[in-house]
Scaffold this motif. Sequence first.
Motif, PDB file in Angstrom:
ATOM      1  N   ALA A 184       0.855  -1.195   0.000  1.00 48.65           N
ATOM      2  CA  ALA A 184       0.000   0.000   0.000  1.00 48.65           C
ATOM      3  C   ALA A 184       0.885   1.238   0.000  1.00 48.65           C
ATOM      4  N   ASP A 185       1.327   1.624  -1.176  1.00 48.22           N
ATOM      5  CA  ASP A 185       2.213   2.770  -1.338  1.00 48.22           C
ATOM      6  C   ASP A 185       1.978   3.363  -2.721  1.00 48.22           C
ATOM      7  N   PHE A 186       2.341   4.617  -2.873  1.00 45.98           N
ATOM      8  CA  PHE A 186       2.289   5.223  -4.202  1.00 45.98           C
ATOM      9  C   PHE A 186       3.271   4.488  -5.118  1.00 45.98           C
ATOM     10  N   GLY A 187       2.835   4.209  -6.331  1.00 48.20           N
ATOM     11  CA  GLY A 187       3.701   3.576  -7.322  1.00 48.20           C
ATOM     12  C   GLY A 187       4.045   4.562  -8.422  1.00 48.20           C
ATOM     13  N   ILE A 188       5.177   4.348  -9.054  1.00 47.53           N
ATOM     14  CA  ILE A 188       5.579   5.215 -10.164  1.00 47.53           C
ATOM     15  C   ILE A 188       4.681   4.951 -11.372  1.00 47.53           C
ATOM     16  N   HIS A 189       4.211   6.011 -11.989  1.00 48.10           N
ATOM     17  CA  HIS A 189       3.539   5.880 -13.280  1.00 48.10           C
ATOM     18  C   HIS A 189       4.521   6.182 -14.402  1.00 48.10           C
ATOM     19  N   GLY A 190       5.289   7.260 -14.245  1.00 46.58           N
ATOM     20  CA  GLY A 190       6.238   7.552 -15.304  1.00 46.58           C
ATOM     21  C   GLY A 190       7.080   8.780 -15.050  1.00 46.58           C
TER      22      GLY A 190
END
Length: 228
Positions: free
Chosen positions: A58-64
């Motif tokens: 449960a963490d922010f993930g990289i989009h780009g």
Amino acid sequence: MNMKPNFSLLSKLIVLQCLSVLCCSQDFDFFYFVQQWPGAFCDTKHGCCYPKTGKPTADFGIHGLWPNYKDGSWPSNCDPDSVFDKSQIAELMSSMEKHWPSLSCPSSNGLRFWSHEWQKHGTCSESELDQRDYFDSALKLKQKANLLNILHNAGIKADDGFYSLESIKEAIKNGVGFTPGIECNVDAKHKSQLYQVYLCADTSGSDFIECPILPTSRCGSQVQFPKF
């Protein structure tokens, strides 16, 4: 018989060659570094699919990491000959799986997602970053902007609660040092929820900067931070 060189033809060939080089090494002004909240990605009528490695943390993930111009436009697909090569990021793979997971359906190992990001966006930064450095730069920027901790420390938690848009922006600005752009989407009940956070980085992909231009926000004044 002496043949005179066709300078007109030579000139045209030289111009075409130069244009080809320019297309493959297009300049840009800054990067958008975009992180997305998986709870908001999954909490829509479209749903999501977890990676083959299992449910992400449960963490922010990289989009780009997206090259952009100061006028709001951006280059894309700058070098069709530069294909994604997973061997270039072999040593980054475990970090990529953790911090840059794909939630699109069908379930995948992330390679399709990363290939898309490289070919559409990464190839437009080749004048600054090769393939390995491109992905490594994004991972390092993620370490510098731990959004979940920043928001949690400001009392903004992924608990399905609603928070003011301004409090979210202020918390991130205080934590990172620069003004973020916030993108929202809507859940199945059409509630505005925190979806993506835009920060800007210099053309080396090393340091955050104040954004020359921010994406237009479609958020309500109160934004839900959904559980994941």
